[in-house]
Scaffold this motif. Structure first.
Motif, PDB file in Angstrom:
ATOM      1  N   GLY A  40       0.862  -1.172   0.000  1.00 33.14           N
ATOM      2  CA  GLY A  40       0.000   0.000   0.000  1.00 33.14           C
ATOM      3  C   GLY A  40       0.898   1.223   0.000  1.00 33.14           C
ATOM      4  O   GLY A  40       1.806   1.327  -0.810  1.00 33.14           O
ATOM      5  N   ASP A  41       0.684   2.128   0.951  1.00 31.61           N
ATOM      6  CA  ASP A  41       1.562   3.291   1.039  1.00 31.61           C
ATOM      7  C   ASP A  41       2.524   3.196   2.230  1.00 31.61           C
ATOM      8  O   ASP A  41       3.200   4.147   2.577  1.00 31.61           O
ATOM      9  CB  ASP A  41       0.756   4.589   1.099  1.00 31.61           C
ATOM     10  CG  ASP A  41      -0.270   4.603   2.223  1.00 31.61           C
ATOM     11  OD1 ASP A  41      -0.327   3.642   3.012  1.00 31.61           O
ATOM     12  OD2 ASP A  41      -1.022   5.589   2.313  1.00 31.61           O
ATOM     13  N   ARG A  42       2.587   2.020   2.851  1.00 29.26           N
ATOM     14  CA  ARG A  42       3.443   1.802   4.026  1.00 29.26           C
ATOM     15  C   ARG A  42       4.788   1.222   3.609  1.00 29.26           C
ATOM     16  O   ARG A  42       4.853   0.206   2.916  1.00 29.26           O
ATOM     17  CB  ARG A  42       2.742   0.862   5.001  1.00 29.26           C
ATOM     18  CG  ARG A  42       3.431   0.772   6.329  1.00 29.26           C
ATOM     19  CD  ARG A  42       2.567  -0.011   7.332  1.00 29.26           C
ATOM     20  NE  ARG A  42       3.416  -0.408   8.423  1.00 29.26           N
ATOM     21  CZ  ARG A  42       4.114  -1.542   8.473  1.00 29.26           C
ATOM     22  NH1 ARG A  42       4.032  -2.413   7.501  1.00 29.26           N
ATOM     23  NH2 ARG A  42       4.881  -1.815   9.500  1.00 29.26           N
ATOM     24  N   ILE A  80       9.368  12.813   8.591  1.00 29.43           N
ATOM     25  CA  ILE A  80       8.998  13.947   7.746  1.00 29.43           C
ATOM     26  C   ILE A  80       9.223  15.296   8.430  1.00 29.43           C
ATOM     27  O   ILE A  80       9.479  16.293   7.771  1.00 29.43           O
ATOM     28  CB  ILE A  80       7.541  13.824   7.242  1.00 29.43           C
ATOM     29  CG1 ILE A  80       7.248  14.896   6.197  1.00 29.43           C
ATOM     30  CG2 ILE A  80       6.551  13.930   8.379  1.00 29.43           C
ATOM     31  CD1 ILE A  80       6.759  14.381   4.927  1.00 29.43           C
ATOM     32  N   ASP A  81       9.188  15.331   9.754  1.00 30.50           N
ATOM     33  CA  ASP A  81       9.361  16.592  10.473  1.00 30.50           C
ATOM     34  C   ASP A  81      10.775  16.810  10.991  1.00 30.50           C
ATOM     35  O   ASP A  81      11.036  17.806  11.670  1.00 30.50           O
ATOM     36  CB  ASP A  81       8.376  16.669  11.645  1.00 30.50           C
ATOM     37  CG  ASP A  81       6.937  16.762  11.162  1.00 30.50           C
ATOM     38  OD1 ASP A  81       6.707  17.423  10.131  1.00 30.50           O
ATOM     39  OD2 ASP A  81       6.053  16.169  11.805  1.00 30.50           O
ATOM     40  N   VAL A 101      11.713   8.816   3.515  1.00 26.20           N
ATOM     41  CA  VAL A 101      11.108   9.734   4.479  1.00 26.20           C
ATOM     42  C   VAL A 101       9.694   9.242   4.758  1.00 26.20           C
ATOM     43  O   VAL A 101       8.912   9.034   3.824  1.00 26.20           O
ATOM     44  CB  VAL A 101      11.090  11.180   3.935  1.00 26.20           C
ATOM     45  CG1 VAL A 101      10.466  12.128   4.953  1.00 26.20           C
ATOM     46  CG2 VAL A 101      12.495  11.633   3.561  1.00 26.20           C
ATOM     47  N   VAL A 102       9.391   9.039   6.027  1.00 23.90           N
ATOM     48  CA  VAL A 102       8.097   8.489   6.423  1.00 23.90           C
ATOM     49  C   VAL A 102       7.414   9.394   7.435  1.00 23.90           C
ATOM     50  O   VAL A 102       8.057  10.203   8.108  1.00 23.90           O
ATOM     51  CB  VAL A 102       8.251   7.066   7.022  1.00 23.90           C
ATOM     52  CG1 VAL A 102       8.777   6.092   5.987  1.00 23.90           C
ATOM     53  CG2 VAL A 102       9.140   7.072   8.254  1.00 23.90           C
ATOM     54  N   ASP A 103       6.097   9.203   7.541  1.00 22.83           N
ATOM     55  CA  ASP A 103       5.352   9.907   8.586  1.00 22.83           C
ATOM     56  C   ASP A 103       5.270   9.008   9.812  1.00 22.83           C
ATOM     57  O   ASP A 103       5.899   7.937   9.855  1.00 22.83           O
ATOM     58  CB  ASP A 103       3.974  10.342   8.084  1.00 22.83           C
ATOM     59  CG  ASP A 103       3.030   9.196   7.767  1.00 22.83           C
ATOM     60  OD1 ASP A 103       3.314   8.028   8.130  1.00 22.83           O
ATOM     61  OD2 ASP A 103       1.983   9.467   7.140  1.00 22.83           O
ATOM     62  N   GLY A 104       4.511   9.400  10.796  1.00 22.31           N
ATOM     63  CA  GLY A 104       4.400   8.653  12.046  1.00 22.31           C
ATOM     64  C   GLY A 104       3.797   7.266  11.911  1.00 22.31           C
ATOM     65  O   GLY A 104       3.961   6.428  12.791  1.00 22.31           O
ATOM     66  N   GLU A 105       3.118   6.992  10.820  1.00 23.90           N
ATOM     67  CA  GLU A 105       2.510   5.684  10.581  1.00 23.90           C
ATOM     68  C   GLU A 105       3.323   4.833   9.610  1.00 23.90           C
ATOM     69  O   GLU A 105       2.823   3.847   9.082  1.00 23.90           O
ATOM     70  CB  GLU A 105       1.088   5.877  10.054  1.00 23.90           C
ATOM     71  CG  GLU A 105       0.180   6.583  11.044  1.00 23.90           C
ATOM     72  CD  GLU A 105      -1.192   6.870  10.466  1.00 23.90           C
ATOM     73  OE1 GLU A 105      -1.444   6.571   9.270  1.00 23.90           O
ATOM     74  OE2 GLU A 105      -2.025   7.408  11.206  1.00 23.90           O
ATOM     75  N   GLN A 106       4.563   5.238   9.360  1.00 23.53           N
ATOM     76  CA  GLN A 106       5.467   4.557   8.422  1.00 23.53           C
ATOM     77  C   GLN A 106       4.974   4.614   6.982  1.00 23.53           C
ATOM     78  O   GLN A 106       5.332   3.773   6.158  1.00 23.53           O
ATOM     79  CB  GLN A 106       5.734   3.098   8.843  1.00 23.53           C
ATOM     80  CG  GLN A 106       6.466   2.979  10.159  1.00 23.53           C
ATOM     81  CD  GLN A 106       7.819   3.681  10.139  1.00 23.53           C
ATOM     82  OE1 GLN A 106       8.639   3.440   9.283  1.00 23.53           O
ATOM     83  NE2 GLN A 106       8.044   4.563  11.099  1.00 23.53           N
TER      84      GLN A 106
END
Length: 141
Positions: A40-42, A80-81, A101-106
């Motif tokens: 998916g997007d993970r 990301i941050d 680069v990932v967000d908090g949900e990978q």
């Protein structure tokens, strides 16, 4: 400066059930040495030209081997941050030229390369990362 300001957002990915040959073809067509592996997007891993050529061949695996069987998991990622200097240090420590680069949900948000750092951060962060990447004796991830 945040890494989200310098990363590449349009990232091509590969799925874990695709073959090593498909991954290699992608690498040739994009002149890249690695591809993020996603479900998916993970983000679940990365596959590199080294994974295919060295690990795969050493284990006697052929071009039909699934990406999941060759990919590197447990990879180092940038959040990301995170700021550019922190990410440059991660790249240096891990001795890698690119970080997903990932967000908090990978979820994969982008990828950052030494080139991105050099173009957008006046070169200081890229210099720091390159020093670590260029050090001999590390175990690339």
């Amino acid at each position: 400066m945040k890494i989200s300001d310098v990363m590449t957002r349009d990232v091509q990915t590969i799925q874990p059930d695709q073959t090593a040959q498909e991954a290699a073809r992608f690498m040739v067509s994009t002149d890249a040495g690695s591809i993020p592996v996603t479900e998916g997007d993970r983000l679940i891993g990365m596959i590199t030209d080294r994974d295919i050529a060295v690990r795969g061949v050493a284990e006697g695996r052929g071009p039909d081997t699934k990406v999941r069987d060759l990919m590197t998991d447990g990879i180092v990622c940038a959040g990301i941050d995170e700021d550019v200097d922190t990410v440059a240090q991660k790249m240096s420590d891990a001795q890698v030229r690119r970080l997903p680069v990932v967000d908090g949900e990978q979820k994969l948000c982008g990828i950052v390369s030494l080139g991105d750092l050099a173009r957008e951060s006046e070169g200081e962060a890229a210099h720091e990362a390159l020093e670590g990447v260029s050090q001999p004796g590390g175990q690339p991830r």
